[in-house]
Design a protein around this motif. Structure first.
Motif, PDB file in Angstrom:
ATOM      1  N   GLY A 113      19.286  20.003  68.155  1.00 47.85           N
ATOM      2  CA  GLY A 113      18.501  19.293  69.149  1.00 47.85           C
ATOM      3  C   GLY A 113      18.269  17.826  68.864  1.00 47.85           C
ATOM      4  N   ASP A 115       8.331  18.775  68.819  1.00 51.58           N
ATOM      5  CA  ASP A 115       8.182  19.030  70.252  1.00 51.58           C
ATOM      6  C   ASP A 115       9.374  18.504  71.046  1.00 51.58           C
ATOM      7  N   LEU A 145      12.327  21.025  70.428  1.00 51.94           N
ATOM      8  CA  LEU A 145      12.164  22.272  71.189  1.00 51.94           C
ATOM      9  C   LEU A 145      12.414  22.051  72.679  1.00 51.94           C
ATOM     10  N   LEU A 203      16.181  21.807  73.117  1.00 54.24           N
ATOM     11  CA  LEU A 203      16.834  23.106  72.952  1.00 54.24           C
ATOM     12  C   LEU A 203      16.651  23.984  74.186  1.00 54.24           C
ATOM     13  N   ARG A 204      15.470  23.937  74.771  1.00 51.51           N
ATOM     14  CA  ARG A 204      15.180  24.760  75.947  1.00 51.51           C
ATOM     15  C   ARG A 204      15.996  24.335  77.168  1.00 51.51           C
ATOM     16  N   GLY A 228      18.903  28.150  70.511  1.00 44.75           N
ATOM     17  CA  GLY A 228      17.588  27.556  70.639  1.00 44.75           C
ATOM     18  C   GLY A 228      16.827  27.955  71.885  1.00 44.75           C
ATOM     19  N   LYS A 229      17.384  28.870  72.643  1.00 47.05           N
ATOM     20  CA  LYS A 229      16.736  29.288  73.894  1.00 47.05           C
ATOM     21  C   LYS A 229      15.638  30.335  73.656  1.00 47.05           C
ATOM     22  N   GLU A 255      12.599  32.496  71.613  1.00 52.78           N
ATOM     23  CA  GLU A 255      11.459  32.170  70.752  1.00 52.78           C
ATOM     24  C   GLU A 255      11.829  32.313  69.284  1.00 52.78           C
ATOM     25  N   GLU A 307      14.787  31.886  67.873  1.00 55.93           N
ATOM     26  CA  GLU A 307      15.615  30.748  67.459  1.00 55.93           C
ATOM     27  C   GLU A 307      14.788  29.481  67.349  1.00 55.93           C
ATOM     28  N   GLN A 308      13.823  29.311  68.235  1.00 58.19           N
ATOM     29  CA  GLN A 308      12.956  28.140  68.163  1.00 58.19           C
ATOM     30  C   GLN A 308      12.095  28.196  66.898  1.00 58.19           C
ATOM     31  N   VAL A 311      14.296  27.132  64.049  1.00 58.56           N
ATOM     32  CA  VAL A 311      14.455  25.678  64.000  1.00 58.56           C
ATOM     33  C   VAL A 311      13.225  25.039  63.359  1.00 58.56           C
ATOM     34  N   LEU A 312      12.034  25.488  63.726  1.00 56.28           N
ATOM     35  CA  LEU A 312      10.814  24.942  63.119  1.00 56.28           C
ATOM     36  C   LEU A 312      10.784  25.207  61.614  1.00 56.28           C
TER      37      LEU A 312
END
Length: 160
Positions: free
Chosen positions: A11, A94, A97, A100-101, A109-110, A112, A114-115, A118-119
């Motif tokens: 991202g 932020d 994310l 990615l969305r 990254g779509k 939760e 995967e998000q 990433v965090l």
């Protein structure tokens, strides 16, 4: 000859910047394909998407002037000596994310899960990337064109 690795978390805009550099006529390679990367299993038994050593070594031996390579792989450190510069693209969580969305060129990254991954990588992997980088650019503040301008200037600094 200038070989520049553009790295960073998912991202941060690596693929967008490398596409812009290619549009400008530079040799620019996104390594997030089967041509350059392959799935393997890491020491903990987890899947790992790494650079293919043979194709990457051949690419980095080319006489292209300059060469931009983008990617973020667990084995990229083994190739750092083949790059003149390692540039980290970073952005606030932020921003990552949100990108990615909404991105359409990569499904990662779509979800939760995967998000959250990433965090987690922001906490564990990004500091390692930062330690190996020669320069950090904030892709949360700079546009793709501005990032490409900075990378182009960096690569051409010793040319001429």
């Amino acid at each position: 000859m200038r070989r520049v690795l553009i790295t960073g978390m998912s991202g941060t805009g690596k693929s967008s910047v490398v596409r812009e550099l290619a549009r400008r006529g530079f040799r620019a390679v996104d390594t997030d394909t089967d041509d350059w990367s392959e799935w393997t299993t890491d020491a903990e038994g987890q899947p790992d998407w790494i650079w293919r050593e043979g194709p990457m070594r051949a690419l980095l031996a080319e006489e292209a002037r300059p060469l931009f390579v983008c990617g973020c792989k667990s084995n990229q450190g083994a190739f750092y000596d083949s790059f003149d510069r390692v540039v980290l693209l970073s952005a606030p969580a932020d921003v990552l994310l949100a990108r990615l969305r909404t991105r359409t060129d990569n499904p990662y990254g779509k979800t939760e899960a995967e998000q959250a991954e990433v965090l987690g990588y922001l906490e564990t992997v990004e500091p390692l990337l930062r330690a190996g980088a020669n320069l950090e650019l904030d892709s949360g503040r700079l546009s793709v064109a501005e990032l490409a301008d900075a990378l182009e200037a960096l690569a051409l600094a010793r040319e001429g």
